[in-house]
Write a protein that holds these residues in place. Structure first.
Motif, PDB file in Angstrom:
ATOM      1  N   ALA A   1      -2.468 -29.996  -1.944  1.00 42.69           N
ATOM      2  CA  ALA A   1      -2.452 -31.435  -1.680  1.00 42.69           C
ATOM      3  C   ALA A   1      -3.588 -31.869  -0.778  1.00 42.69           C
ATOM      4  O   ALA A   1      -3.507 -32.905  -0.121  1.00 42.69           O
ATOM      5  N   THR A   2      -4.676 -31.087  -0.752  1.00 42.06           N
ATOM      6  CA  THR A   2      -5.787 -31.380   0.153  1.00 42.06           C
ATOM      7  C   THR A   2      -7.105 -31.430  -0.604  1.00 42.06           C
ATOM      8  O   THR A   2      -7.393 -30.564  -1.435  1.00 42.06           O
ATOM      9  N   HIS A   3      -7.889 -32.426  -0.306  1.00 40.68           N
ATOM     10  CA  HIS A   3      -9.190 -32.614  -0.946  1.00 40.68           C
ATOM     11  C   HIS A   3     -10.131 -31.478  -0.573  1.00 40.68           C
ATOM     12  O   HIS A   3     -10.148 -31.006   0.564  1.00 40.68           O
ATOM     13  N   ALA A   4     -10.903 -31.036  -1.524  1.00 42.09           N
ATOM     14  CA  ALA A   4     -11.909 -30.009  -1.264  1.00 42.09           C
ATOM     15  C   ALA A   4     -13.074 -30.601  -0.475  1.00 42.09           C
ATOM     16  O   ALA A   4     -13.211 -31.809  -0.349  1.00 42.09           O
ATOM     17  N   GLY A   5     -13.920 -29.721   0.030  1.00 44.18           N
ATOM     18  CA  GLY A   5     -15.100 -30.153   0.765  1.00 44.18           C
ATOM     19  C   GLY A   5     -15.465 -29.201   1.879  1.00 44.18           C
ATOM     20  O   GLY A   5     -16.609 -29.117   2.300  1.00 44.18           O
ATOM     21  N   CYS A   6     -14.482 -28.449   2.372  1.00 42.49           N
ATOM     22  CA  CYS A   6     -14.717 -27.534   3.484  1.00 42.49           C
ATOM     23  C   CYS A   6     -15.170 -26.162   3.007  1.00 42.49           C
ATOM     24  O   CYS A   6     -15.610 -25.332   3.810  1.00 42.49           O
ATOM     25  N   GLY A   7     -15.023 -25.877   1.702  1.00 42.83           N
ATOM     26  CA  GLY A   7     -15.318 -24.554   1.194  1.00 42.83           C
ATOM     27  C   GLY A   7     -14.166 -23.585   1.386  1.00 42.83           C
ATOM     28  O   GLY A   7     -14.360 -22.368   1.363  1.00 42.83           O
ATOM     29  N   ALA A   8     -12.946 -24.114   1.569  1.00 46.69           N
ATOM     30  CA  ALA A   8     -11.738 -23.291   1.764  1.00 46.69           C
ATOM     31  C   ALA A   8     -11.913 -22.314   2.912  1.00 46.69           C
ATOM     32  O   ALA A   8     -11.532 -21.139   2.830  1.00 46.69           O
ATOM     33  N   LEU A   9     -12.454 -22.794   4.022  1.00 52.05           N
ATOM     34  CA  LEU A   9     -12.769 -21.921   5.150  1.00 52.05           C
ATOM     35  C   LEU A   9     -11.534 -21.273   5.755  1.00 52.05           C
ATOM     36  O   LEU A   9     -11.546 -20.084   6.097  1.00 52.05           O
ATOM     37  N   CYS A  10     -10.453 -22.032   5.913  1.00 52.46           N
ATOM     38  CA  CYS A  10      -9.261 -21.478   6.561  1.00 52.46           C
ATOM     39  C   CYS A  10      -8.642 -20.369   5.723  1.00 52.46           C
ATOM     40  O   CYS A  10      -8.308 -19.300   6.248  1.00 52.46           O
ATOM     41  N   VAL A  11      -8.460 -20.615   4.428  1.00 56.32           N
ATOM     42  CA  VAL A  11      -7.809 -19.598   3.600  1.00 56.32           C
ATOM     43  C   VAL A  11      -8.673 -18.352   3.477  1.00 56.32           C
ATOM     44  O   VAL A  11      -8.159 -17.233   3.345  1.00 56.32           O
ATOM     45  N   LYS A  12      -9.980 -18.517   3.533  1.00 55.15           N
ATOM     46  CA  LYS A  12     -10.864 -17.353   3.497  1.00 55.15           C
ATOM     47  C   LYS A  12     -10.772 -16.554   4.796  1.00 55.15           C
ATOM     48  O   LYS A  12     -11.115 -15.365   4.828  1.00 55.15           O
ATOM     49  N   ALA A  13     -10.319 -17.220   5.876  1.00 54.34           N
ATOM     50  CA  ALA A  13     -10.127 -16.547   7.168  1.00 54.34           C
ATOM     51  C   ALA A  13      -8.685 -16.073   7.346  1.00 54.34           C
ATOM     52  O   ALA A  13      -8.263 -15.761   8.457  1.00 54.34           O
ATOM     53  N   ASN A  14      -7.930 -16.037   6.235  1.00 54.68           N
ATOM     54  CA  ASN A  14      -6.544 -15.563   6.221  1.00 54.68           C
ATOM     55  C   ASN A  14      -5.596 -16.483   6.984  1.00 54.68           C
ATOM     56  O   ASN A  14      -4.609 -16.045   7.579  1.00 54.68           O
ATOM     57  N   MET A  15      -5.920 -17.770   6.982  1.00 58.51           N
ATOM     58  CA  MET A  15      -5.056 -18.783   7.578  1.00 58.51           C
ATOM     59  C   MET A  15      -4.768 -19.849   6.523  1.00 58.51           C
ATOM     60  O   MET A  15      -5.635 -20.178   5.707  1.00 58.51           O
ATOM     61  N   PRO A  16      -3.549 -20.416   6.519  1.00 58.54           N
ATOM     62  CA  PRO A  16      -3.231 -21.448   5.527  1.00 58.54           C
ATOM     63  C   PRO A  16      -4.020 -22.725   5.762  1.00 58.54           C
ATOM     64  O   PRO A  16      -4.356 -23.055   6.906  1.00 58.54           O
ATOM     65  N   CYS A  17      -4.326 -23.429   4.692  1.00 56.02           N
ATOM     66  CA  CYS A  17      -4.982 -24.730   4.805  1.00 56.02           C
ATOM     67  C   CYS A  17      -4.077 -25.667   5.592  1.00 56.02           C
ATOM     68  O   CYS A  17      -2.874 -25.756   5.343  1.00 56.02           O
ATOM     69  N   ARG A  18      -4.650 -26.400   6.527  1.00 53.04           N
ATOM     70  CA  ARG A  18      -3.873 -27.328   7.356  1.00 53.04           C
ATOM     71  C   ARG A  18      -3.838 -28.729   6.772  1.00 53.04           C
ATOM     72  O   ARG A  18      -3.023 -29.546   7.164  1.00 53.04           O
ATOM     73  N   GLY A  19      -4.771 -29.038   5.865  1.00 63.72           N
ATOM     74  CA  GLY A  19      -4.765 -30.349   5.223  1.00 63.72           C
ATOM     75  C   GLY A  19      -5.701 -31.363   5.829  1.00 63.72           C
ATOM     76  O   GLY A  19      -5.562 -32.565   5.586  1.00 63.72           O
ATOM     77  N   CYS A  20      -6.702 -30.932   6.604  1.00 62.88           N
ATOM     78  CA  CYS A  20      -7.501 -31.880   7.384  1.00 62.88           C
ATOM     79  C   CYS A  20      -8.461 -32.716   6.537  1.00 62.88           C
ATOM     80  O   CYS A  20      -9.003 -33.705   7.030  1.00 62.88           O
ATOM     81  N   TYR A  21      -8.681 -32.358   5.273  1.00 61.91           N
ATOM     82  CA  TYR A  21      -9.576 -33.158   4.437  1.00 61.91           C
ATOM     83  C   TYR A  21      -8.839 -34.260   3.681  1.00 61.91           C
ATOM     84  O   TYR A  21      -9.421 -34.935   2.845  1.00 61.91           O
ATOM     85  N   GLY A  22      -7.558 -34.422   3.978  1.00 61.17           N
ATOM     86  CA  GLY A  22      -6.814 -35.523   3.397  1.00 61.17           C
ATOM     87  C   GLY A  22      -6.407 -35.279   1.957  1.00 61.17           C
ATOM     88  O   GLY A  22      -6.668 -34.219   1.378  1.00 61.17           O
ATOM     89  N   PRO A  23      -5.747 -36.265   1.352  1.00 55.23           N
ATOM     90  CA  PRO A  23      -5.212 -36.089  -0.006  1.00 55.23           C
ATOM     91  C   PRO A  23      -6.306 -36.091  -1.062  1.00 55.23           C
ATOM     92  O   PRO A  23      -7.370 -36.684  -0.870  1.00 55.23           O
ATOM     93  N   PRO A  24      -6.051 -35.441  -2.190  1.00 53.93           N
ATOM     94  CA  PRO A  24      -7.007 -35.472  -3.308  1.00 53.93           C
ATOM     95  C   PRO A  24      -7.104 -36.888  -3.879  1.00 53.93           C
ATOM     96  O   PRO A  24      -6.285 -37.765  -3.583  1.00 53.93           O
ATOM     97  N   ASP A  25      -8.096 -37.106  -4.720  1.00 50.26           N
ATOM     98  CA  ASP A  25      -8.268 -38.409  -5.364  1.00 50.26           C
ATOM     99  C   ASP A  25      -7.005 -38.780  -6.128  1.00 50.26           C
ATOM    100  O   ASP A  25      -6.422 -37.961  -6.837  1.00 50.26           O
ATOM    101  N   GLY A  26      -6.572 -40.023  -5.973  1.00 46.29           N
ATOM    102  CA  GLY A  26      -5.412 -40.509  -6.691  1.00 46.29           C
ATOM    103  C   GLY A  26      -4.088 -40.270  -6.002  1.00 46.29           C
ATOM    104  O   GLY A  26      -3.058 -40.767  -6.453  1.00 46.29           O
ATOM    105  N   VAL A  27      -4.081 -39.510  -4.899  1.00 50.54           N
ATOM    106  CA  VAL A  27      -2.849 -39.237  -4.148  1.00 50.54           C
ATOM    107  C   VAL A  27      -2.788 -40.179  -2.951  1.00 50.54           C
ATOM    108  O   VAL A  27      -3.729 -40.234  -2.149  1.00 50.54           O
ATOM    109  N   VAL A  28      -1.695 -40.898  -2.808  1.00 53.70           N
ATOM    110  CA  VAL A  28      -1.563 -41.882  -1.732  1.00 53.70           C
ATOM    111  C   VAL A  28      -0.995 -41.243  -0.472  1.00 53.70           C
ATOM    112  O   VAL A  28      -1.458 -41.484   0.635  1.00 53.70           O
ATOM    113  N   ASP A  29       0.043 -40.418  -0.638  1.00 54.66           N
ATOM    114  CA  ASP A  29       0.743 -39.830   0.506  1.00 54.66           C
ATOM    115  C   ASP A  29       0.626 -38.310   0.434  1.00 54.66           C
ATOM    116  O   ASP A  29       1.253 -37.662  -0.403  1.00 54.66           O
ATOM    117  N   GLN A  30      -0.188 -37.730   1.326  1.00 52.05           N
ATOM    118  CA  GLN A  30      -0.480 -36.307   1.268  1.00 52.05           C
ATOM    119  C   GLN A  30       0.760 -35.455   1.537  1.00 52.05           C
ATOM    120  O   GLN A  30       0.987 -34.441   0.873  1.00 52.05           O
TER     121      GLN A  30
END
Length: 338
Positions: free
Chosen positions: A241-270
């Motif tokens: 439920a998170t827009h790309a742009g960071c290069g998936a840095l957190c998951v590559k560091a073995n940490m879950p995505c926190r959602g800081c890039y906001g919702p994907p296109d077309g999603v109103v409530d993340q």
């Protein structure tokens, strides 16, 4: 070619977005060749009167980071909106409220009490609370009042574009600035410097599919497998439920995505989208079992709306319940704190 006039402002936020600009490194030299900084208080000695004396529309582009928390934030947001051809919400706080918006759950008075009286690092034996005014021999010192609710920038003034992230990745910032400098801007309201994918689309981890999660854990409770999908391992990963742009840095560091890039296109409530993705992975289980597993998620609001509460349906509902007006603060003459 004439240089563009560029402004950068830091409202209610941590300052990480300003650091993201500094992290442009050698690109700052390229930026200096095509843009003149006419206002950046965090970096140089600019005064508010410098902006107030500018003609309307004098600034070509303003990168506004931070949320609207105080009367002063309101004033500067309106001032920079009037003086800028393009006002860009820069970073998660300006776009969706980010982590500071979680204070809206219990309100500004509770947030002040927690910060002033209860934080374990405080040394405040007399229980002194921040005050709007304080008498000094040289005269009264004043602070701006807190608004009823912390709000994203677009809930205060019209915004032209947005650059997401907490903070935005410096490579993405440079990509966004190149779009601005080229003059070939996308449709009004678009995100800059990112593509249309989700973090899941960029994630290199392997999804097995139909993995049964018995309970959700927090990141400090175990060391996850570095190859498998974190969500399937029982960590709430906001990647779906998170827009790309960071290069998936957190998951590559073995940490879950926190959602800081906001919702994907077309999603109103993340938060709702993330909950939908998690429940969708529990298909075939009973409602009671689904509710039990979801009940193992600690702090649901802080988990699902860690960055987006200020732009969510929950925030809109809270605004209606409180009767809060956009950018409203305490009425004239009412005592308050900042």
């Amino acid at each position: 070619m004439d240089k563009i006039k560029l402004a950068v402002y830091w409202a209610s936020s941590c300052g990480g977005c300003d650091i993201a600009i500094v992290e442009l490194g050698e690109h700052l030299l390229e930026l200096a060749q095509v843009a003149d900084l006419v206002f950046w208080p965090a970096a140089m000695d600019f005064k508010y009167r410098d902006v107030e004396e500018m003609p309307d529309g004098n600034i070509d582009v303003t990168l506004f980071n931070g949320a609207i928390r105080t009367e002063h934030d309101v004033h500067i947001a309106r001032l920079l909106r009037a003086k800028s051809k393009y006002l860009i919400a820069f970073g998660s706080c300006a776009i969706e409220g980010c982590i500071p918006a979680l204070a809206n759950i219990q309100g500004k008075d509770r947030a002040l009490a927690r910060a002033s009286l209860e934080a374990p690092t405080n040394d405040n034996p007399d229980g002194v609370m921040p005050a709007r005014t304080y008498a000094m021999p040289e005269g009264d010192l004043t602070l701006p009042a807190l608004c009823d609710l912390l709000r994203p920038l677009e809930q205060c003034v019209p915004v032209d574009y947005a650059i997401p992230g907490c903070p935005p990745n410096h490579e993405q910032v440079w990509n966004a600035l190149q779009v601005v400098l080229s003059g070939e801007l996308p449709p009004h309201g678009s995100l800059l410097g990112v593509d249309r994918l989700t973090v899941c689309d960029q994630c290199p981890r392997v999804r097995a599919g139909k993995v049964r999660v018995e309970r959700f854990l927090r990141p400090h409770e175990f060391i996850p497998d570095p190859v498998s999908c974190l969500l399937e391992q029982g960590l709430v990963c906001a990647g779906p439920a998170t827009h790309a742009g960071c290069g998936a840095l957190c998951v590559k560091a073995n940490m879950p995505c926190r959602g800081c890039y906001g919702p994907p296109d077309g999603v109103v409530d993340q938060g709702a989208a993330l909950l939908d993705a998690i429940v969708g992975g529990m298909s075939g289980q009973s409602d009671a079992e689904t509710r039990r597993i979801l009940g193992t998620i600690v702090d649901p609001v802080g988990t699902f709306y860690r960055f987006s509460l200020g732009s969510s349906f929950l925030h809109q509902l809270q605004s209606l319940q409180m009767g809060a007006q956009p950018c409203s603060s305490q009425s004239d003459g009412e005592e308050g704190h900042a």
